[in-house]
Design a protein around this motif. Structure first.
Motif, mmCIF file in Angstrom:
data_model
loop_
_atom_site.group_PDB
_atom_site.id
_atom_site.type_symbol
_atom_site.label_atom_id
_atom_site.label_comp_id
_atom_site.label_asym_id
_atom_site.label_seq_id
_atom_site.Cartn_x
_atom_site.Cartn_y
_atom_site.Cartn_z
ATOM 1 N N ILE A 15 1.120 -1.433 0.563
ATOM 2 C CA ILE A 15 -0.160 -0.353 0.139
ATOM 3 C C ILE A 15 0.640 1.366 -0.112
ATOM 4 N N PRO A 16 0.572 2.009 -0.877
ATOM 5 C CA PRO A 16 1.299 3.133 -0.865
ATOM 6 C C PRO A 16 1.246 4.341 0.070
ATOM 7 N N ARG A 17 2.219 4.812 0.518
ATOM 8 C CA ARG A 17 1.911 5.817 1.722
ATOM 9 C C ARG A 17 1.047 6.751 1.711
ATOM 10 N N PRO A 18 -0.249 7.259 2.205
ATOM 11 C CA PRO A 18 -1.296 7.970 2.214
ATOM 12 C C PRO A 18 -0.598 9.675 2.265
ATOM 13 N N PRO A 19 -1.108 10.486 1.917
ATOM 14 C CA PRO A 19 -0.742 11.780 2.462
ATOM 15 C C PRO A 19 -1.699 11.681 4.361
ATOM 16 N N LYS A 20 -1.057 13.025 4.812
ATOM 17 C CA LYS A 20 -0.822 12.378 6.301
ATOM 18 C C LYS A 20 -1.670 12.794 6.736
ATOM 19 N N ASP A 21 -2.555 14.334 6.095
ATOM 20 C CA ASP A 21 -3.823 14.270 6.726
ATOM 21 C C ASP A 21 -4.797 13.278 6.362
ATOM 22 N N VAL A 22 -4.775 12.423 5.296
ATOM 23 C CA VAL A 22 -5.642 11.544 4.980
ATOM 24 C C VAL A 22 -5.892 10.977 5.911
ATOM 25 N N HIS A 23 -4.515 10.574 5.534
ATOM 26 C CA HIS A 23 -3.755 9.035 7.070
ATOM 27 C C HIS A 23 -5.108 9.329 8.434
ATOM 28 N N ARG A 24 -3.848 10.856 8.650
ATOM 29 C CA ARG A 24 -4.746 10.775 9.711
ATOM 30 C C ARG A 24 -6.699 10.811 10.135
ATOM 31 N N ALA A 25 -7.270 11.008 9.298
ATOM 32 C CA ALA A 25 -8.222 11.213 9.462
ATOM 33 C C ALA A 25 -8.787 10.427 9.568
ATOM 34 N N ALA A 26 -8.208 8.580 8.569
ATOM 35 C CA ALA A 26 -9.049 7.545 8.601
ATOM 36 C C ALA A 26 -8.654 6.373 9.816
ATOM 37 N N GLY A 27 -7.646 7.227 11.179
ATOM 38 C CA GLY A 27 -7.843 6.642 12.448
ATOM 39 C C GLY A 27 -6.125 6.262 12.253
ATOM 40 N N LYS A 28 -5.318 6.435 11.155
ATOM 41 C CA LYS A 28 -3.934 6.147 11.549
ATOM 42 C C LYS A 28 -3.482 4.639 11.827
ATOM 43 N N GLY A 29 -4.683 3.566 10.670
ATOM 44 C CA GLY A 29 -4.642 2.071 11.183
ATOM 45 C C GLY A 29 -2.863 1.853 9.978
ATOM 46 N N ARG A 30 -2.330 1.000 10.018
ATOM 47 C CA ARG A 30 -1.754 0.234 9.865
ATOM 48 C C ARG A 30 -1.654 0.012 8.788
ATOM 49 N N LEU A 31 -0.167 -0.093 7.793
ATOM 50 C CA LEU A 31 -1.068 0.331 6.180
ATOM 51 C C LEU A 31 0.442 -0.979 5.316
ATOM 52 N N ARG A 32 0.876 -1.922 6.480
ATOM 53 C CA ARG A 32 1.552 -3.338 6.726
ATOM 54 C C ARG A 32 1.002 -4.400 7.278
ATOM 55 N N PRO A 33 1.136 -5.416 6.525
ATOM 56 C CA PRO A 33 0.475 -6.865 7.275
ATOM 57 C C PRO A 33 1.584 -7.121 8.570
ATOM 58 N N GLY A 34 0.759 -7.841 9.823
ATOM 59 C CA GLY A 34 1.366 -7.765 11.092
ATOM 60 C C GLY A 34 1.876 -9.795 9.984
ATOM 61 N N HIS A 35 3.072 -10.266 11.106
ATOM 62 C CA HIS A 35 3.651 -11.828 10.944
ATOM 63 C C HIS A 35 3.266 -12.368 12.092
ATOM 64 N N HIS A 36 3.659 -13.592 10.969
ATOM 65 C CA HIS A 36 3.056 -14.901 12.373
ATOM 66 C C HIS A 36 4.672 -14.507 13.170
ATOM 67 N N TRP A 37 4.809 -15.452 14.555
ATOM 68 C CA TRP A 37 5.580 -15.305 15.708
ATOM 69 C C TRP A 37 7.018 -15.824 15.073
ATOM 70 N N LEU A 38 6.936 -16.670 13.827
ATOM 71 C CA LEU A 38 8.044 -17.592 13.357
ATOM 72 C C LEU A 38 8.626 -16.196 12.956
ATOM 73 N N VAL A 39 8.597 -15.981 12.048
ATOM 74 C CA VAL A 39 9.469 -14.271 11.239
ATOM 75 C C VAL A 39 9.834 -14.053 12.045
ATOM 76 N N TYR A 40 9.407 -13.676 13.546
ATOM 77 C CA TYR A 40 10.366 -12.848 14.428
ATOM 78 C C TYR A 40 11.457 -13.363 14.657
ATOM 79 N N VAL A 41 10.926 -15.192 15.072
ATOM 80 C CA VAL A 41 12.227 -16.059 15.573
ATOM 81 C C VAL A 41 13.265 -16.182 14.536
ATOM 82 N N ALA A 42 12.532 -15.997 13.141
ATOM 83 C CA ALA A 42 13.536 -16.398 12.169
ATOM 84 C C ALA A 42 15.151 -14.549 11.903
#
Length: 216
Positions: free
Chosen positions: A30-57
């Protein structure tokens, strides 16, 4: 092909068997939206979360692989056989040019239309990168597992995260696309669209693309 558990769950949440379904992802970040648009939408995450195995790796890489690489480099230098450094090619204008040439945009670019608003809450609805697109005679639905999963395509706890009537949204895709590179567009009545790929399950993907209208 989707597991029986996934198909049972699809029937339960839709109240009927879907005409077609497929697991997919956004084919680009997802491209980075303008700051005001992102803020108005609640500043949600723009990247997926990772499974714990990714952090172990990552931990293993940082504390095992990386020190070994550093020691190996130092030994090479002490032996007088160090390799010459090359310039960094991943930054500056060259990187921007490669990003522009990497492929089509993930959406039409207007954050105020349906596709843009959907992307602004994409990973807030679910941290998983995978979405299950379900088609019925009168609806297009997006579903996802609420959890981070190592194998999200087997999730039987997914929930509907977006639901559109047939006159509000439709899917366009070309049948017979090479597996591994197939994409489709989710189009909306206001003219916006987003593109998805990385279709999971060759049988489901082929049936899905044969079911939806060809954009040509």
């Amino acid at each position: 092909m989707a597991t029986r558990a996934v198909r049972r769950r699809a029937r339960a949440v839709l109240g009927q068997d879907p005409l077609a379904l497929v697991w997919c992802e956004l084919h680009r970040g997802i491209p980075r939206p303008p700051k005001d648009v992102h803020r108005a939408a609640g500043k949600g995450r723009l990247r997926p979360g990772h499974h714990w195995l990714v952090y172990v790796a990552c931990v293993v890489f940082c504390f095992v692989v990386l020190p070994w690489m550093l020691v190996d480099t130092l030994l090479d230098r002490w032996a007088g056989t160090g390799r010459p450094r090359t310039g960094r090619s991943g930054s500056g204008p060259a990187r921007a040019d490669r990003d522009r040439a990497a492929g089509p945009a993930v959406f039409d670019g207007d954050w105020n239309l349906t596709a843009g608003r959907l992307l602004l809450r994409w990973y807030t609805d679910s941290p998983s990168a995978k979405r299950l697109v379900l088609l019925t005679a009168d609806e297009v639905c997006l579903a996802a597992s609420p959890r981070r999963r190592a194998a999200p395509t087997k999730a039987d706890d997914f929930r509907i995260v977006a639901r559109f009537a047939a006159h509000e949204a439709w899917v366009e895709g070309e049948a017979g696309q090479p597996r591994g590179f197939a994409v489709f567009r989710l189009c909306f009545a206001d003219g916006s669209w987003l593109e998805a790929g990385r279709l999971a399950g060759p049988d489901d993907a082929d049936h899905f693309l044969r079911t939806v209208p060809d954009p040509a």
